[in-house]
Scaffold this motif. Structure first.
Motif, PDB file in Angstrom:
ATOM      1  N   ALA A  44     -69.632  11.136  26.062  1.00  0.00           N
ATOM      2  CA  ALA A  44     -70.137   9.845  26.528  1.00  0.00           C
ATOM      3  C   ALA A  44     -69.716   8.717  25.594  1.00  0.00           C
ATOM      4  O   ALA A  44     -69.307   7.634  26.034  1.00  0.00           O
ATOM      5  CB  ALA A  44     -71.660   9.890  26.654  1.00  0.00           C
ATOM      6  N   GLY A  45     -69.798   8.972  24.284  1.00  0.00           N
ATOM      7  CA  GLY A  45     -69.393   7.943  23.326  1.00  0.00           C
ATOM      8  C   GLY A  45     -67.912   7.639  23.401  1.00  0.00           C
ATOM      9  O   GLY A  45     -67.498   6.477  23.348  1.00  0.00           O
ATOM     10  N   ASN A  46     -67.094   8.681  23.542  1.00  0.00           N
ATOM     11  CA  ASN A  46     -65.649   8.493  23.609  1.00  0.00           C
ATOM     12  C   ASN A  46     -65.226   7.754  24.869  1.00  0.00           C
ATOM     13  O   ASN A  46     -64.271   6.972  24.857  1.00  0.00           O
ATOM     14  CB  ASN A  46     -64.956   9.847  23.529  1.00  0.00           C
ATOM     15  N   LEU A  47     -65.923   8.001  25.971  1.00  0.00           N
ATOM     16  CA  LEU A  47     -65.585   7.353  27.248  1.00  0.00           C
ATOM     17  C   LEU A  47     -66.322   6.026  27.439  1.00  0.00           C
ATOM     18  O   LEU A  47     -66.205   5.393  28.485  1.00  0.00           O
ATOM     19  CB  LEU A  47     -65.908   8.294  28.417  1.00  0.00           C
ATOM     20  N   HIS A  48     -67.118   5.634  26.424  1.00  0.00           N
ATOM     21  CA  HIS A  48     -67.833   4.356  26.432  1.00  0.00           C
ATOM     22  C   HIS A  48     -68.747   4.234  27.653  1.00  0.00           C
ATOM     23  O   HIS A  48     -68.752   3.225  28.367  1.00  0.00           O
ATOM     24  CB  HIS A  48     -66.853   3.182  26.388  1.00  0.00           C
ATOM     25  N   THR A  49     -69.513   5.295  27.904  1.00  0.00           N
ATOM     26  CA  THR A  49     -70.458   5.280  29.006  1.00  0.00           C
ATOM     27  C   THR A  49     -71.859   5.574  28.485  1.00  0.00           C
ATOM     28  O   THR A  49     -72.018   6.107  27.380  1.00  0.00           O
ATOM     29  CB  THR A  49     -70.064   6.312  30.079  1.00  0.00           C
ATOM     30  N   PHE A 103     -59.442  10.313  31.567  1.00  0.00           N
ATOM     31  CA  PHE A 103     -59.423   9.087  30.773  1.00  0.00           C
ATOM     32  C   PHE A 103     -60.635   8.203  31.030  1.00  0.00           C
ATOM     33  O   PHE A 103     -60.784   7.138  30.421  1.00  0.00           O
ATOM     34  CB  PHE A 103     -58.150   8.291  31.090  1.00  0.00           C
ATOM     35  N   SER A 104     -61.519   8.629  31.939  1.00  0.00           N
ATOM     36  CA  SER A 104     -62.698   7.831  32.272  1.00  0.00           C
ATOM     37  C   SER A 104     -63.783   8.753  32.798  1.00  0.00           C
ATOM     38  O   SER A 104     -63.531   9.926  33.118  1.00  0.00           O
ATOM     39  CB  SER A 104     -62.354   6.789  33.342  1.00  0.00           C
ATOM     40  N   LEU A 105     -65.008   8.220  32.913  1.00  0.00           N
ATOM     41  CA  LEU A 105     -66.108   9.019  33.445  1.00  0.00           C
ATOM     42  C   LEU A 105     -65.854   9.460  34.888  1.00  0.00           C
ATOM     43  O   LEU A 105     -66.046  10.633  35.212  1.00  0.00           O
ATOM     44  CB  LEU A 105     -67.424   8.247  33.346  1.00  0.00           C
ATOM     45  N   PRO A 106     -65.398   8.576  35.794  1.00  0.00           N
ATOM     46  CA  PRO A 106     -65.133   9.028  37.169  1.00  0.00           C
ATOM     47  C   PRO A 106     -64.083  10.137  37.235  1.00  0.00           C
ATOM     48  O   PRO A 106     -64.250  11.110  37.983  1.00  0.00           O
ATOM     49  CB  PRO A 106     -64.656   7.752  37.879  1.00  0.00           C
ATOM     50  N   SER A 107     -62.995   9.994  36.461  1.00  0.00           N
ATOM     51  CA  SER A 107     -61.945  11.020  36.525  1.00  0.00           C
ATOM     52  C   SER A 107     -62.445  12.349  35.979  1.00  0.00           C
ATOM     53  O   SER A 107     -62.139  13.417  36.534  1.00  0.00           O
ATOM     54  CB  SER A 107     -60.704  10.559  35.748  1.00  0.00           C
ATOM     55  N   LEU A 108     -63.248  12.318  34.918  1.00  0.00           N
ATOM     56  CA  LEU A 108     -63.795  13.554  34.366  1.00  0.00           C
ATOM     57  C   LEU A 108     -64.815  14.174  35.322  1.00  0.00           C
ATOM     58  O   LEU A 108     -64.847  15.399  35.501  1.00  0.00           O
ATOM     59  CB  LEU A 108     -64.438  13.291  33.006  1.00  0.00           C
TER      60      LEU A 108
END
Length: 460
Positions: A44-49, A103-108
């Motif tokens: 979460a921290g790495n993806l800034h969410t 590279f993002s929360l949606p893609s993951l």
């Protein structure tokens, strides 16, 4: 096409390779759930969410599992359990690579959804494959090995995640599945047995109704467990029940229903399924409530809490193989009943912990719970699978997965209910509820000694 394997199992040499492929797939899918739970704050921290949104990294995987377990199990009966397992293994491996490249929360989240679909395909036919890999006289040993790998994967998940994150970034958590998945596929395509195939067609509409029913039910229960507004959770549960009713109506005249209601005509199968749901509800109650109890009530740190809970899954792993071998010689109903009575005792002892317990006071109680839970699982799996006719092995295997996930979800929802009605004593009430569920499961297990293995009218 490879020749079909009868119920006396594979030759010893080929059996070893088949078991390796099967357990690698199941182990990876279990380990990935535990690893993702532990690594969630880092991801979460790495993806800034924010933490609330990042929960979908977990939820997407679990939803895919529960929504598609029975459709994949039904598909296994039609096209062969080996094909479904290998499809799941390939999908899981490719999705793991996609997770690593996200590279993002949606893609993951999307990649995790497909990873869950792959895991569901493997888990849904896993127990059915065991029935064809091992001779009938060693079926308990096969189930024990399966429980051993699942419990070990669950136990080492947090430690493995910490070690991997200490030497690399979070994408490595998922990338490590790629070479393992390729290796398991090469073994599986050569060694896994081809199983008998049913003649009926796969009903896509039935699969959609099943996915919707279980998906919305779990969404509603999980939403309540995470404190979502009831105005959202209640409609989800109602919609799930409506879709479930439509599912039952559509499959009413089906010779092999996707939701295998025909198997519930077998008393010992029904009792085994009830036993599984109640026992996993106990596990769900414990594993959600215990961190709050240990950290907030007993003042343990997060790291201490992890180590104090670890004896539970470790003892499950230790006892699983022992219980599996014993179930090849003694009554599975008696073994499971004794194990669940031990689990109930352990939950009571945890609920009655003194105000200022030592770490040893906590650890030996956790170990008792793990011994009881581990002593129950293998015999219960063996009896549930053996009570179903061979041509319905896929449906029975799907129920194994659904019972586990529904029980765990129910347990988590009940913990949320405890916190809403009794904040100060919620963890202790949850542990007491867990003891009650384990006690009910123990009674159901002992009752299996008195009923026949098969019911009349259930054809082989």
């Amino acid at each position: 096409m490879p020749s079909l394997i009868p119920l006396d199992g594979l030759p010893p040499g080929r059996r070893g390779w088949a078991v390796t492929a099967q357990l690698l797939g199941v182990g990876m899918s279990t380990l990935d759930l535990a690893i993702a739970n532990t690594a969630l704050p880092t991801i979460a921290g790495n993806l800034h969410t924010n933490p609330e949104a990042s929960i979908w990294i977990i939820n997407a995987y679990q939803l895919a599992l529960i929504a598609t377990a029975l459709p994949f199990a039904a598909l296994g009966d039609i096209v062969g359990h080996k094909r479904v397992f290998l499809f799941g293994l390939v999908l899981f491996t490719v999705a793991s690579l996609a997770c690593a490249c996200s590279f993002s929360l949606p893609s993951l989240t999307i990649a995790r959804l497909f990873q869950g679909l792959g895991g569901s395909a493997m888990m849904s036919v896993n127990s059915a494959l065991i029935r064809f890999i091992y001779p009938e006289r060693q079926l308990g040993r096969g189930m024990g090995m399966n429980v051993l790998v699942v419990a070990t994967s669950f136990a080492v998940g947090p430690t493995a995640a910490s070690l991997i994150l200490s030497i690399g970034t979070w994408p490595l958590l998922f990338a490590i599945n790629v070479p393992l998945g390729i290796f398991a596929f090469v073994l599986g395509i050569r060694a896994l047995p081809a199983t008998p195939r049913a003649k009926h067609r796969f009903d896509v509409i039935l699969a959609g109704l099943n996915a919707g029913a279980f998906g919305f039910l779990v969404l509603g229960l999980s939403g309540a467990a995470h404190g979502d507004a009831l105005k959202l959770a209640i409609p989800e549960i109602i919609l799930g029940l409506i879709l479930g009713a439509l599912l039952l109506r559509r499959q009413a005249q089906h010779t092999a229903p996707m939701l295998p209601v025909d198997l519930f005509k077998i008393p010992i199968f029904t009792l085994s399924a009830i036993t599984a749901i109640c026992s996993f509800a106990t596990q769900g109650l414990a594993f959600v409530a215990l961190p709050f109890y240990l950290e907030q009530a007993l003042g343990r740190s997060q790291i201490e809490t992890g180590f104090l809970i670890t004896p539970w899954p470790i003892m499950v792993a230790v006892m699983a193989n022992v219980a599996g071998r014993l179930s090849d010689r003694y009554s599975a109903g008696m073994l499971g009943g004794a194990g669940l009575a031990t689990l109930s005792l352990g939950m009571i002892l945890l609920a009655l912990l003194p105000a200022h317990p030592s770490n040893f006071d906590i650890v030996w109680r956790m170990a008792i719970c793990g011994i009881g839970f581990g002593f129950f699982q293998s015999p219960n799996l063996k009896l549930l699978m053996a009570s179903a006719p061979p041509n319905r092995a896929g449906g029975a295997s799907g129920i194994v997965t659904v019972a586990r996930l529904m029980g765990q979800t129910l347990g988590a929802a009940l913990v949320a209910l405890c916190f809403s009605v009794a904040v100060g004593h919620a963890p202790i009430i949850a542990l007491a509820l867990g003891a009650a569920f384990a006690g009910a499961a123990s009674a159901a297990s002992f009752a299996r000694v008195l009923v026949p293995l098969r019911a009349e009218g259930i054809a082989d």
